[in-house]
Design an enzyme around this catalytic site. Structure first.
Site, PDB file in Angstrom:
ATOM      1  N   GLY A 199       1.012  -1.253  -0.449  1.00 20.67           N
ATOM      2  CA  GLY A 199      -0.118   0.213  -0.176  1.00 20.67           C
ATOM      3  C   GLY A 199       0.612   1.301  -0.418  1.00 20.67           C
ATOM      4  CG  ASP A 230      -6.803  -4.581 -10.270  1.00 19.95           C
ATOM      5  OD1 ASP A 230      -6.187  -5.341 -10.353  1.00 19.95           O
ATOM      6  OD2 ASP A 230      -8.130  -4.086 -10.124  1.00 19.95           O
TER       7      ASP A 230
HETATM    8  O1  RIB Z   1      -8.759  -5.174  -7.512  1.00 17.28           O
HETATM    9  C1  RIB Z   1     -10.448  -4.613  -7.735  1.00 17.28           C
HETATM   10  C2  RIB Z   1     -11.352  -5.167  -8.414  1.00 17.28           C
HETATM   11  O2  RIB Z   1     -11.724  -6.090  -7.169  1.00 17.28           O
HETATM   12  C3  RIB Z   1     -12.480  -4.656  -8.670  1.00 17.28           C
HETATM   13  O3  RIB Z   1     -12.521  -4.250  -9.662  1.00 17.28           O
HETATM   14  C4  RIB Z   1     -13.601  -5.647  -7.875  1.00 17.28           C
HETATM   15  O4  RIB Z   1     -14.294  -6.292  -9.408  1.00 17.28           O
HETATM   16  C5  RIB Z   1     -12.824  -6.671  -7.633  1.00 17.28           C
HETATM   17  O5  RIB Z   1     -12.475  -7.428  -8.986  1.00 17.28           O
END
Ligand code: RIB
Length: 284
Positions: A199, A230
Site C-alpha cells: 500500500g 491492478d
Molecule cells: O482489484 C479491484 C477489483 O477487484 C474490483 O474492480 C472488483 O471488481 C474486484 O474484482
C-alpha cells in the site's frame, strides 16, 4: 508497441462510499452509491492500455445488460475484446465494494460468468506477454500460463491454491502482504521475480527471497484504493517488458498505483502514462 494479453475477470462494481467500513454484523448508513466497470482482469487490461500497450482481454461476461456497462471503457479505449465472449449460463460478474473515507475498501465478488471461462475456451497461445489473476477458475489460469510463449505475470489475487508448475512458469509474481502470507516460503523457491506490495508503504521486488529493488509511492491524498493494485500489476509488467531497471520499474508501478488511489472507482481512476510520468517527475 508492447503487446499484452490479459486472461482475466470482468465485473461491474457497485460502490458504496460510507463514512467508515462496517464491522461484521454491523450496518453502516449514510453511504452514496456509484457503479463502475471493474474486475481485476479488466482493470489490468485497461491500465496497460492507458499506459501505452496494445492489449487483448480474454474472459467471459453474461448475456445481459450489465455486460455492456462492464465492457464500455475497454471497448471505447481500444482493448481487443474479440475473445471476451457473452455466456448465457451465468450473469456478468458483480463486485460489491464498500469504500471508507481515506480510501480503504472491502470487496465481495459474485463471479458469475467469470467462472464459465474454461480452459477449453483458450484455443491459442496468448499474443505477446501474458497477465493473469485468480478471479477465473484456476485451471483456466494454469492453461493460459502453459500456452504462453512470452513473459508471464501472475497476480495471485485473491490468493488460492495454485499448481506448482504454474507458479514456476511465471517471470513475475505480484502479491500484497496478505497474499504473500498465504503462499509463505513457497514464493522464495520460485525462479521468477516476486513483487510484494504494501500500500502506501511501497513495494519490494525479490528474487529467491532476496530484495533486489524497493520503491515508495509519491505521497497522495487517497480517495479510493480500488484498482491501485491492478494498476501496479500492469505498470510493473509493462516497465519490465520495456527494459526498465528493477528500481525504475518499481517506482513507475508505485506511482501508477498512487495516482489511481486519488480518484474514485476502479477503471475511471486508472492513469495515463503522461499522468504517471508527471507524478514521478514531481518527486525527483
Ligand atoms: O482489484 C479491484 C477489483 O477487484 C474490483 O474492480 C472488483 O471488481 C474486484 O474484482
Amino acid at each position: 508497441m508492447t503487446r499484452i494479453t490479459v486472461v482475466g475477470s470482468v465485473n461491474l462494481d457497485f460502490v458504496a462510499t460510507a463514512p467508515r467500513l462496517p464491522a461484521p454484523g454491523e450496518t453502516v448508513t449514510g453511504a452514496t452509491l456509484a457503479r463502475h466497470p471493474g474486475g481485476k482482469g479488466a482493470n489490468q487490461a485497461l491500465a496497460a492500455r492507458r499506459l501505452g500497450a496494445d492489449v487483448s482481454l480474454v474472459g467471459r461476461v453474461g448475456a445481459d445488460a450489465l455486460a455492456d456497462e462492464a465492457l464500455a471503457l475497454l471497448r471505447a479505449e481500444g482493448v481487443d475484446l474479440s475473445q471476451c465472449a457473452a455466456d448465457d449460463r451465468a450473469p456478468t460478474g458483480v463486485a460489491l465494494i464498500a469504500v471508507a473515507a481515506g480510501g480503504e475498501n472491502q470487496i465481495v465478488v459474485a463471479p458469475g460468468a467469470n467462472m464459465e471461462c474454461r480452459p477449453e475456451n483458450l484455443t491459442m497461445a496468448p499474443q505477446g506477454a501474458l497477465i493473469c489473476q485468480l478471479e477465473l477458475p484456476v485451471e483456466t489460469v494454469a492453461r493460459a500460463v502453459a500456452l504462453a510463449e512470452g513473459f508471464v505475470c501472475l497476480n495471485l489475487a485473491p490468493a488460492a491454491p495454485t499448481p506448482a508448475e504454474t507458479l514456476a512458469r511465471a517471470d513475475l509474481i505480484v502479491v500484497n502482504e496478505t497474499e504473500a502470507a498465504f503462499y509463505g516460503e513457497a514464493l522464495n523457491a520460485l525462479p521468477g521475480l516476486v513483487a510484494i506490495t504494501r500500500g502506501a508503504k511501497g513495494a519490494g521486488l525479490y528474487r529467491h527471497g532476496e530484495l533486489i529493488a524497493s520503491a515508495t509511492p509519491p505521497p497522495v491524498q487517497a480517495v479510493d484504493t480500488t484498482g491501485a493494485g491492478d494498476t501496479f500489476v500492469a505498470a510493473l509488467t509493462l516497465a519490465l517488458l520495456e527494459g526498465q531497471a528493477p528500481d525504475a520499474a518499481l517506482a513507475f508501478a508505485c506511482a501508477a498505483g498512487a495516482v489511481t488511489a486519488t480518484r474514485p472507482g476502479a477503471q475511471p481512476s486508472l492513469p495515463t502514462r503522461a499522468e504517471v510520468e508527471a507524478r514521478l517527475e514531481s518527486v525527483r
